[in-house]
Design a protein around this motif. Structure first.
Motif, PDB file in Angstrom:
ATOM      1  N   ASN A  55       2.862  -5.580   3.255  1.00  0.00           N
ATOM      2  CA  ASN A  55       1.859  -6.106   4.140  1.00  0.00           C
ATOM      3  C   ASN A  55       1.794  -7.725   3.916  1.00  0.00           C
ATOM      4  O   ASN A  55       0.949  -8.468   4.306  1.00  0.00           O
ATOM      5  N   THR A  96      -0.725   4.186   3.549  1.00  0.00           N
ATOM      6  CA  THR A  96       0.672   3.592   4.361  1.00  0.00           C
ATOM      7  C   THR A  96      -0.103   3.820   5.959  1.00  0.00           C
ATOM      8  O   THR A  96      -0.016   2.653   6.648  1.00  0.00           O
ATOM      9  N   VAL A 107       5.977  -1.650  14.377  1.00  0.00           N
ATOM     10  CA  VAL A 107       6.345  -1.848  12.988  1.00  0.00           C
ATOM     11  C   VAL A 107       7.764  -1.119  12.743  1.00  0.00           C
ATOM     12  O   VAL A 107       7.877   0.106  12.772  1.00  0.00           O
ATOM     13  N   SER A 130       3.868   0.792   2.421  1.00  0.00           N
ATOM     14  CA  SER A 130       3.914  -0.345   3.617  1.00  0.00           C
ATOM     15  C   SER A 130       3.723  -1.623   2.814  1.00  0.00           C
ATOM     16  O   SER A 130       3.274  -2.011   1.922  1.00  0.00           O
ATOM     17  N   LYS A 183       1.001  -1.146  -0.092  1.00  0.00           N
ATOM     18  CA  LYS A 183      -0.002   0.038   0.055  1.00  0.00           C
ATOM     19  C   LYS A 183       1.019   1.373   0.260  1.00  0.00           C
ATOM     20  O   LYS A 183       1.924   1.209   0.600  1.00  0.00           O
ATOM     21  N   SER A 219      -2.819   0.979   6.637  1.00  0.00           N
ATOM     22  CA  SER A 219      -2.197  -0.248   6.940  1.00  0.00           C
ATOM     23  C   SER A 219      -1.638  -0.484   8.446  1.00  0.00           C
ATOM     24  O   SER A 219      -1.979  -1.514   9.043  1.00  0.00           O
ATOM     25  N   VAL A 220      -0.845   0.456   8.479  1.00  0.00           N
ATOM     26  CA  VAL A 220      -0.107   0.368   9.983  1.00  0.00           C
ATOM     27  C   VAL A 220      -1.311   0.300  11.071  1.00  0.00           C
ATOM     28  O   VAL A 220      -1.179  -0.407  11.928  1.00  0.00           O
ATOM     29  N   SER A 262       0.394  -4.069   8.440  1.00  0.00           N
ATOM     30  CA  SER A 262       1.761  -3.785   7.872  1.00  0.00           C
ATOM     31  C   SER A 262       2.869  -4.457   8.562  1.00  0.00           C
ATOM     32  O   SER A 262       2.825  -4.429   9.820  1.00  0.00           O
ATOM     33  N   VAL A 273       7.462  -0.640   7.019  1.00  0.00           N
ATOM     34  CA  VAL A 273       7.068   0.758   6.211  1.00  0.00           C
ATOM     35  C   VAL A 273       8.583   1.163   5.701  1.00  0.00           C
ATOM     36  O   VAL A 273       9.503   1.365   6.589  1.00  0.00           O
TER      37      VAL A 273
END
Length: 101
Positions: free
Chosen positions: A86, A25, A60, A84, A19, A28-29, A34, A37
């Motif tokens: 995943n 991003t 992360v 990110s 992403k 996702s986190v 994620s 990053v």
């Protein structure tokens, strides 16, 4: 080694496991999707700090790597300041390559 990182990012993107862009991003986190990053060297200091703090909070790993054009090109997009990964396996391999630099 640098080309290997971009190649792995390209593979991750083709498999649908990347992403990109600040909003996606971050999403996702925060949604615990994620595993890694990557923020561009050219990103603003505020963006770097934002993702560094977010990575620490959500556990992360965050790496600063590459320029915006390279990051975007390797995932088939225009320039990107953040992305990110995943997929856990691809993220682990990318981390290994990034640590070696």
């Amino acid at each position: 080694m640098r080309d290997k990182v971009l190649s792995l990012l390209s593979i991750a993107a083709k498999s649908g496991n990347v992403k990109s862009g600040e909003f996606m991003t971050e999403k996702s986190v925060k949604e615990d999707m994620s595993f890694l990053v990557i923020v561009s060297d050219e990103a603003s200091d505020n963006t770097k700090k934002k993702f560094s703090d977010m990575g620490a909070f959500y556990n992360v790993p965050v790496y600063v790597y590459g320029n915006k054009d390279d990051l975007g090109r390797c995932i088939g997009k225009e320039f990107r300041a953040s992305l990110s990964v995943n997929d856990e396996g691809l993220a682990k391999e990318l981390i290994k390559r990034l640590e070696a630099l």
